[in-house]
Design a protein around this motif. Structure first.
Motif, PDB file in Angstrom:
ATOM      1  N   VAL A 221       1.583   0.748   6.874  1.00 34.89           N
ATOM      2  CA  VAL A 221       0.654   0.107   5.945  1.00 34.89           C
ATOM      3  C   VAL A 221       0.782   0.783   4.586  1.00 34.89           C
ATOM      4  O   VAL A 221       0.813   2.009   4.488  1.00 34.89           O
ATOM      5  CB  VAL A 221      -0.800   0.208   6.451  1.00 34.89           C
ATOM      6  CG1 VAL A 221      -1.769  -0.309   5.392  1.00 34.89           C
ATOM      7  CG2 VAL A 221      -0.972  -0.572   7.744  1.00 34.89           C
ATOM      8  N   HIS A 222       0.860  -0.035   3.523  1.00 25.70           N
ATOM      9  CA  HIS A 222       0.883   0.481   2.157  1.00 25.70           C
ATOM     10  C   HIS A 222      -0.222  -0.211   1.374  1.00 25.70           C
ATOM     11  O   HIS A 222      -0.244  -1.444   1.276  1.00 25.70           O
ATOM     12  CB  HIS A 222       2.241   0.234   1.501  1.00 25.70           C
ATOM     13  CG  HIS A 222       2.331   0.800   0.125  1.00 25.70           C
ATOM     14  ND1 HIS A 222       2.665   0.034  -0.972  1.00 25.70           N
ATOM     15  CD2 HIS A 222       2.105   2.056  -0.346  1.00 25.70           C
ATOM     16  CE1 HIS A 222       2.660   0.794  -2.055  1.00 25.70           C
ATOM     17  NE2 HIS A 222       2.311   2.016  -1.699  1.00 25.70           N
ATOM     18  N   THR A 223      -1.134   0.572   0.797  1.00 20.54           N
ATOM     19  CA  THR A 223      -2.365   0.003   0.227  1.00 20.54           C
ATOM     20  C   THR A 223      -2.372  -0.158  -1.285  1.00 20.54           C
ATOM     21  O   THR A 223      -3.147  -0.959  -1.818  1.00 20.54           O
ATOM     22  CB  THR A 223      -3.570   0.892   0.581  1.00 20.54           C
ATOM     23  OG1 THR A 223      -3.433   2.178  -0.069  1.00 20.54           O
ATOM     24  CG2 THR A 223      -3.704   1.090   2.074  1.00 20.54           C
ATOM     25  N   THR A 224      -1.531   0.588  -2.011  1.00 23.04           N
ATOM     26  CA  THR A 224      -1.717   0.705  -3.458  1.00 23.04           C
ATOM     27  C   THR A 224      -0.383   0.628  -4.181  1.00 23.04           C
ATOM     28  O   THR A 224       0.575   1.286  -3.770  1.00 23.04           O
ATOM     29  CB  THR A 224      -2.399   2.049  -3.799  1.00 23.04           C
ATOM     30  OG1 THR A 224      -3.549   2.224  -2.972  1.00 23.04           O
ATOM     31  CG2 THR A 224      -2.801   2.096  -5.262  1.00 23.04           C
ATOM     32  N   GLY A 225      -0.314  -0.161  -5.239  1.00 19.77           N
ATOM     33  CA  GLY A 225       0.930  -0.264  -5.995  1.00 19.77           C
ATOM     34  C   GLY A 225       0.663  -0.608  -7.446  1.00 19.77           C
ATOM     35  O   GLY A 225      -0.387  -1.146  -7.796  1.00 19.77           O
TER      36      GLY A 225
ATOM     37  N   ILE B 230       1.190  -4.582   0.040  1.00 15.47           N
ATOM     38  CA  ILE B 230       0.984  -5.425  -1.127  1.00 15.47           C
ATOM     39  C   ILE B 230       2.281  -5.480  -1.937  1.00 15.47           C
ATOM     40  O   ILE B 230       3.257  -4.794  -1.612  1.00 15.47           O
ATOM     41  CB  ILE B 230      -0.181  -4.898  -1.989  1.00 15.47           C
ATOM     42  CG1 ILE B 230       0.135  -3.492  -2.521  1.00 15.47           C
ATOM     43  CG2 ILE B 230      -1.478  -4.896  -1.190  1.00 15.47           C
ATOM     44  CD1 ILE B 230      -0.934  -2.947  -3.444  1.00 15.47           C
ATOM     45  N   ASN B 231       2.287  -6.289  -2.967  1.00 18.10           N
ATOM     46  CA  ASN B 231       3.448  -6.388  -3.849  1.00 18.10           C
ATOM     47  C   ASN B 231       3.653  -5.036  -4.541  1.00 18.10           C
ATOM     48  O   ASN B 231       2.849  -4.635  -5.378  1.00 18.10           O
ATOM     49  CB  ASN B 231       3.214  -7.492  -4.873  1.00 18.10           C
ATOM     50  CG  ASN B 231       4.383  -7.673  -5.816  1.00 18.10           C
ATOM     51  OD1 ASN B 231       5.480  -7.198  -5.565  1.00 18.10           O
ATOM     52  ND2 ASN B 231       4.148  -8.368  -6.911  1.00 18.10           N
ATOM     53  N   SER B 232       4.722  -4.333  -4.204  1.00 25.08           N
ATOM     54  CA  SER B 232       4.889  -2.950  -4.662  1.00 25.08           C
ATOM     55  C   SER B 232       6.324  -2.499  -4.452  1.00 25.08           C
ATOM     56  O   SER B 232       7.144  -3.224  -3.888  1.00 25.08           O
ATOM     57  CB  SER B 232       3.958  -2.023  -3.874  1.00 25.08           C
ATOM     58  OG  SER B 232       4.366  -1.969  -2.515  1.00 25.08           O
ATOM     59  N   GLY B 233       6.611  -1.276  -4.891  1.00 19.59           N
ATOM     60  CA  GLY B 233       7.917  -0.694  -4.639  1.00 19.59           C
ATOM     61  C   GLY B 233       8.200  -0.543  -3.168  1.00 19.59           C
ATOM     62  O   GLY B 233       9.346  -0.724  -2.711  1.00 19.59           O
ATOM     63  N   MET B 234       7.177  -0.215  -2.373  1.00 17.59           N
ATOM     64  CA  MET B 234       7.367  -0.085  -0.920  1.00 17.59           C
ATOM     65  C   MET B 234       7.729  -1.425  -0.296  1.00 17.59           C
ATOM     66  O   MET B 234       8.528  -1.498   0.632  1.00 17.59           O
ATOM     67  CB  MET B 234       6.104   0.478  -0.276  1.00 17.59           C
ATOM     68  CG  MET B 234       5.707   1.878  -0.716  1.00 17.59           C
ATOM     69  SD  MET B 234       6.904   3.180  -0.323  1.00 17.59           S
ATOM     70  CE  MET B 234       7.781   3.314  -1.902  1.00 17.59           C
ATOM     71  N   MET B 235       7.135  -2.514  -0.826  1.00 19.00           N
ATOM     72  CA  MET B 235       7.490  -3.846  -0.341  1.00 19.00           C
ATOM     73  C   MET B 235       8.964  -4.137  -0.616  1.00 19.00           C
ATOM     74  O   MET B 235       9.687  -4.650   0.245  1.00 19.00           O
ATOM     75  CB  MET B 235       6.624  -4.911  -1.002  1.00 19.00           C
ATOM     76  CG  MET B 235       6.961  -6.338  -0.583  1.00 19.00           C
ATOM     77  SD  MET B 235       6.352  -7.602  -1.734  1.00 19.00           S
ATOM     78  CE  MET B 235       7.514  -7.407  -3.099  1.00 19.00           C
ATOM     79  N   ASN B 236       9.410  -3.815  -1.819  1.00 20.08           N
ATOM     80  CA  ASN B 236      10.809  -4.049  -2.160  1.00 20.08           C
ATOM     81  C   ASN B 236      11.735  -3.220  -1.283  1.00 20.08           C
ATOM     82  O   ASN B 236      12.825  -3.665  -0.904  1.00 20.08           O
ATOM     83  CB  ASN B 236      11.044  -3.735  -3.639  1.00 20.08           C
ATOM     84  CG  ASN B 236      10.550  -4.833  -4.551  1.00 20.08           C
ATOM     85  OD1 ASN B 236      11.265  -5.782  -4.859  1.00 20.08           O
ATOM     86  ND2 ASN B 236       9.310  -4.715  -4.989  1.00 20.08           N
ATOM     87  N   MET B 237      11.319  -2.004  -0.957  1.00 23.29           N
ATOM     88  CA  MET B 237      12.108  -1.167  -0.050  1.00 23.29           C
ATOM     89  C   MET B 237      12.157  -1.804   1.341  1.00 23.29           C
ATOM     90  O   MET B 237      13.221  -1.858   1.979  1.00 23.29           O
ATOM     91  CB  MET B 237      11.520   0.241   0.016  1.00 23.29           C
ATOM     92  CG  MET B 237      12.361   1.231   0.777  1.00 23.29           C
ATOM     93  SD  MET B 237      11.715   2.928   0.664  1.00 23.29           S
ATOM     94  CE  MET B 237      12.182   3.372  -1.038  1.00 23.29           C
ATOM     95  N   ALA B 238      11.024  -2.307   1.809  1.00 23.27           N
ATOM     96  CA  ALA B 238      10.996  -2.967   3.114  1.00 23.27           C
ATOM     97  C   ALA B 238      11.885  -4.202   3.127  1.00 23.27           C
ATOM     98  O   ALA B 238      12.491  -4.537   4.160  1.00 23.27           O
ATOM     99  CB  ALA B 238       9.559  -3.333   3.479  1.00 23.27           C
TER     100      ALA B 238
ATOM    101  N   ILE C 237      10.185   1.783  -8.767  1.00 30.28           N
ATOM    102  CA  ILE C 237      10.958   1.737  -7.524  1.00 30.28           C
ATOM    103  C   ILE C 237      11.434   0.319  -7.224  1.00 30.28           C
ATOM    104  O   ILE C 237      12.624   0.067  -7.027  1.00 30.28           O
ATOM    105  CB  ILE C 237      10.121   2.281  -6.358  1.00 30.28           C
ATOM    106  CG1 ILE C 237       9.833   3.770  -6.555  1.00 30.28           C
ATOM    107  CG2 ILE C 237      10.841   2.063  -5.023  1.00 30.28           C
ATOM    108  CD1 ILE C 237       8.845   4.344  -5.558  1.00 30.28           C
ATOM    109  N   GLY C 238      10.504  -0.616  -7.206  1.00 32.72           N
ATOM    110  CA  GLY C 238      10.870  -1.993  -6.898  1.00 32.72           C
ATOM    111  C   GLY C 238      11.710  -2.637  -7.986  1.00 32.72           C
ATOM    112  O   GLY C 238      12.607  -3.433  -7.699  1.00 32.72           O
ATOM    113  N   ASP C 239      11.430  -2.284  -9.250  1.00 36.46           N
ATOM    114  CA  ASP C 239      12.209  -2.840 -10.363  1.00 36.46           C
ATOM    115  C   ASP C 239      13.689  -2.502 -10.219  1.00 36.46           C
ATOM    116  O   ASP C 239      14.554  -3.310 -10.570  1.00 36.46           O
ATOM    117  CB  ASP C 239      11.687  -2.286 -11.698  1.00 36.46           C
ATOM    118  CG  ASP C 239      10.302  -2.794 -12.033  1.00 36.46           C
ATOM    119  OD1 ASP C 239       9.933  -3.874 -11.535  1.00 36.46           O
ATOM    120  OD2 ASP C 239       9.586  -2.108 -12.781  1.00 36.46           O
TER     121      ASP C 239
END
Length: 243
Positions: free
Chosen positions: A117-121, A182-190, A12-14
């Motif tokens: 909150v997003h906990t896992t990536g 955390i550093n994750s696809g959800m972070m990139n979406m945010a 996702i983030g990539d």
């Protein structure tokens, strides 16, 4: 004309990290780019062309190219791409947009009482620590705290909205006051939504961390605030107790 290729195996983030490129190219050339891979991240992007792709266009595989972007400190992903682009194609283009953008629900009404909150990536070797989750629970107990992500993410005491579709998740993020993750696809979406406050846990290399430096991944953004799992402020990160 140019085409952009985003391979289907990208996370996702990539994939999201490249969404600023069509607008930047259009800003410099007045031309849209072809979405060769029909990637979901371009579903709402007004600077791409979908459909039949001409056989004679120059297609850029973004993942392959990204490994050759100049690794200069404090350059955004957009800056780094255009430095490469200018050197490779002998142009003088410059970026107008440095952050990823999904062009979706950017004007949605913000719920000032909601924190995500997003906990896992996949980008981190371990999920958000229990001490961080407990601190968030206590610090923001008067807010609606919602956990987003996958069904198998590390559990929390927060309201669960796990397993949503990508665009459902994007809408939820875009309408929330704050994203803690955390550093994750959800972070990139945010990162696509500049009105949302971002507080990111970075457990790795906390002593030397500098946002967007050559020692770290370039999609980490100067506009975010960064924290570590200890009670010590080290490098450019704050202690999790200051979230």
């Amino acid at each position: 004309m140019l085409g952009i290729q985003l391979d289907s195996y990208l996370g996702i983030g990539d994939a999201i990290q490249f969404t600023h490129i069509p607008e930047n190219i259009y800003h410099n050339t007045g031309q849209k780019v072809y979405d060769v891979s029909n990637s979901w991240v371009f579903d709402h992007n007004p600077y791409v062309i979908r459909g039949s792709v001409p056989s004679n266009i120059n297609t850029l595989n973004m993942w392959n190219l990204s490994h050759h972007f100049p690794a200069e400190d404090f350059k955004s992903h957009a800056d780094r791409f255009f430095m490469f682009f200018n050197n490779a194609f002998k142009t003088s283009y410059s970026p107008c947009l440095r952050h990823p953008r999904l062009y979706y629900n950017e004007e949605g009404k913000i719920n000032t009482n909601r924190i995500l909150v997003h906990t896992t990536g996949k980008s981190e070797t371990e999920p958000m620590h229990d001490n961080v989750i407990n601190h968030i629970s206590e610090t923001y107990k008067d807010f609606e705290i919602v956990q987003i992500g996958g069904p198998k993410d590390k559990p929390t005491p927060f309201k669960k909205m796990l397993g949503l579709g990508l665009w459902e998740t994007a809408k939820l993020i875009s309408e929330s006051m704050m994203f803690i993750g955390i550093n994750s696809g959800m972070m990139n979406m945010a990162n696509c939504y500049t009105r949302v406050q971002k507080k990111i846990l970075l457990p790795r290399d906390i002593e030397s961390f500098l946002p967007m430096s050559s020692r770290h991944t370039v999609w980490l953004d100067h506009g975010n605030m960064y924290y570590n799992n200890t009670k010590i402020d080290t490098g450019a990160t704050y202690s999790y107790t200051k979230i």
